[in-house]
Write an enzyme that holds these catalytic residues in place. Structure first.
Site, PDB file in Angstrom:
ATOM      1  N   LEU A   1     -82.577 -46.513  67.376  1.00 30.83           N
ATOM      2  CA  LEU A   1     -82.458 -47.693  66.510  1.00 30.83           C
ATOM      3  C   LEU A   1     -82.058 -48.922  67.317  1.00 30.83           C
ATOM      4  O   LEU A   1     -82.645 -49.991  67.163  1.00 30.83           O
ATOM      5  CB  LEU A   1     -81.444 -47.420  65.401  1.00 30.83           C
TER       6      LEU A   1
ATOM      7  N   LEU B   1     -76.800 -50.126  87.072  1.00 28.41           N
ATOM      8  CA  LEU B   1     -75.596 -49.837  87.851  1.00 28.41           C
ATOM      9  C   LEU B   1     -74.344 -50.494  87.257  1.00 28.41           C
ATOM     10  O   LEU B   1     -73.390 -50.776  87.976  1.00 28.41           O
ATOM     11  CB  LEU B   1     -75.788 -50.325  89.292  1.00 28.41           C
TER      12      LEU B   1
ATOM     13  N   GLU C   1     -72.593 -53.652  88.714  1.00 33.53           N
ATOM     14  CA  GLU C   1     -73.298 -53.913  89.976  1.00 33.53           C
ATOM     15  C   GLU C   1     -74.742 -54.356  89.759  1.00 33.53           C
ATOM     16  O   GLU C   1     -75.459 -54.605  90.728  1.00 33.53           O
ATOM     17  CB  GLU C   1     -73.268 -52.660  90.862  1.00 33.53           C
ATOM     18  N   GLY C   2     -75.171 -54.404  88.519  1.00 28.02           N
ATOM     19  CA  GLY C   2     -76.510 -54.898  88.232  1.00 28.02           C
ATOM     20  C   GLY C   2     -77.557 -53.814  88.083  1.00 28.02           C
ATOM     21  O   GLY C   2     -77.259 -52.707  87.620  1.00 28.02           O
TER      22      GLY C   2
ATOM     23  N   ASP D   1     -78.996 -50.222  75.923  1.00 28.09           N
ATOM     24  CA  ASP D   1     -80.087 -50.306  74.952  1.00 28.09           C
ATOM     25  C   ASP D   1     -80.638 -51.724  74.849  1.00 28.09           C
ATOM     26  O   ASP D   1     -81.845 -51.928  74.714  1.00 28.09           O
ATOM     27  CB  ASP D   1     -79.606 -49.839  73.580  1.00 28.09           C
TER      28      ASP D   1
ATOM     29  N   ALA E   1     -74.565 -59.001  74.797  1.00 28.12           N
ATOM     30  CA  ALA E   1     -74.245 -57.889  73.897  1.00 28.12           C
ATOM     31  C   ALA E   1     -72.838 -57.338  74.129  1.00 28.12           C
ATOM     32  O   ALA E   1     -72.139 -56.984  73.173  1.00 28.12           O
ATOM     33  CB  ALA E   1     -75.274 -56.773  74.061  1.00 28.12           C
TER      34      ALA E   1
ATOM     35  N   ARG F   1     -69.579 -58.606  72.289  1.00 21.18           N
ATOM     36  CA  ARG F   1     -69.482 -58.436  70.840  1.00 21.18           C
ATOM     37  C   ARG F   1     -69.206 -56.973  70.499  1.00 21.18           C
ATOM     38  O   ARG F   1     -69.611 -56.075  71.236  1.00 21.18           O
ATOM     39  CB  ARG F   1     -70.792 -58.873  70.165  1.00 21.18           C
TER      40      ARG F   1
ATOM     41  N   GLY G   1     -69.662 -53.443  68.325  1.00 22.86           N
ATOM     42  CA  GLY G   1     -70.748 -52.737  67.658  1.00 22.86           C
ATOM     43  C   GLY G   1     -71.929 -52.493  68.570  1.00 22.86           C
ATOM     44  O   GLY G   1     -71.932 -52.868  69.741  1.00 22.86           O
TER      45      GLY G   1
ATOM     46  N   SER H   1     -74.564 -56.100  67.888  1.00 24.79           N
ATOM     47  CA  SER H   1     -74.196 -56.925  69.048  1.00 24.79           C
ATOM     48  C   SER H   1     -75.400 -57.451  69.826  1.00 24.79           C
ATOM     49  O   SER H   1     -75.245 -58.282  70.720  1.00 24.79           O
ATOM     50  CB  SER H   1     -73.314 -56.109  70.000  1.00 24.79           C
TER      51      SER H   1
END
Length: 293
Positions: free
Chosen positions: A41, A212, A215-216, A243, A273, A276, A278, A282
């Site tokens: 989802l 990572l 670390e990106g 996600d 994201a 925030r 959730g 988010s």
């Protein structure tokens, strides 16, 4: 390009705690909230918010009907979500004061996908489309085999990692989007160079996105490699970071954006994201992301 997400649909039960519960410990939660969730989802909502044409299929129980409304409100097609499951899958999530999380999953209806449902859904998609999978539903091997025969491109997020993933043939996967823990479990390697070498030995056409954390991200395929640093922010809840990144990255790829730009946009979306609470709630909108690039 249409994106079909054959993925999980969960109810997230989120507990705020000073630290993760240890063995034998009883700990009081400082707050409790419920959110729509499931990697499937979350990723469908991220894909849709990033501008992709996304179709979600999966299974819920009657207790999860509100999840369909949430997906639909985010412009995700819900025509192939079945409501015949016993109990909707759910997750118990601890979020520590530092913003880290740990998750206990109950599969529920996510583990009740049938062969008939798989066949009925895939007949609507073709070689011009992309299939996205995670490891929170059953019969992954069959879905991969069936989709590959139809010529669909397949993107796999091998989370949560277990024997279903380690035994899966990667020769049919086009995009593998995973974190360090998952990469080490699949390859048995600890160094990034060795991880990429091992994965590409399984499939020379594989496109790998290794996340990572702070670390990106590193992207690598047989001809190119790109590194994208993370954006520094004050994290509140990292639940949907991966996600969000995946959804924005694949959405850009489906719109033929180059790899470097796709990574930059996805990293920026993930950085928003985590500020925030959730999971699905988010995930930022496309306008929010572009305004801060």
């Amino acid at each position: 390009m249409k994106i079909l997400n054959f993925g999980s649909l969960n109810i997230d039960k989120v507990y705020s705690v000073p630290h993760f519960v240890s063995a034998g410990e009883t700990l009081s939660s400082t707050n409790y909230e419920e959110f729509p969730g499931g990697k499937g989802l979350n990723q469908s909502i991220a894909l849709a918010k990033a501008g992709a044409e996304v179709y979600h299929t999966g299974k819920i129980g009657k207790d999860g009907l509100f999840l369909k409304d949430i997906l639909s409100e985010s412009n995700v097609n819900i025509d192939w979500i079945e409501e015949t499951g016993t109990t909707t899958g759910h997750a118990i999530i601890q979020v520590s004061s530092s913003g880290e999380n740990c998750i206990l999953l109950f599969g529920g209806a996510n583990k009740e996908i049938t062969i008939d449902q798989i066949n009925d859904v895939l007949v609507n998609f073709s070689q011009d489309d992309l299939l996205l999978l995670q490891n929170e539903i059953n019969d992954l091997e069959y879905i991969v085999e069936k989709a590959h025969k139809k010529g669909l491109k397949i993107a796999l997020n091998p989370s949560p990692i277990n024997e279903t993933i380690t035994k899966l043939g990667f020769s049919k996967i086009d995009y593998l989007i995973l974190n360090e823990i998952e990469a080490k479990a699949i390859t048995g390697e600890n160094m990034n160079d060795k991880i990429f070498q091992r994965l590409l030995s399984l499939n020379k056409q594989l496109k790998i996105v290794l996340t990572l954390g702070t670390e990106g991200v590193i992207y690598k395929d047989s001809v190119q490699e790109h590194r994208q640093p993370s954006y520094k922010v004050d994290a509140v809840d990292t639940t949907a970071a991966g996600d969000t990144f995946l959804g924005y990255f694949l959405s850009q790829i489906s719109q033929h954006t180059d790899i470097k730009k796709s990574l930059q946009i996805a990293a920026k979306a993930a950085s928003i994201a985590v500020t925030r609470k959730g999971a699905a709630s988010s995930i930022p909108t496309w306008q929010e992301v572009i305004e801060t690039i």
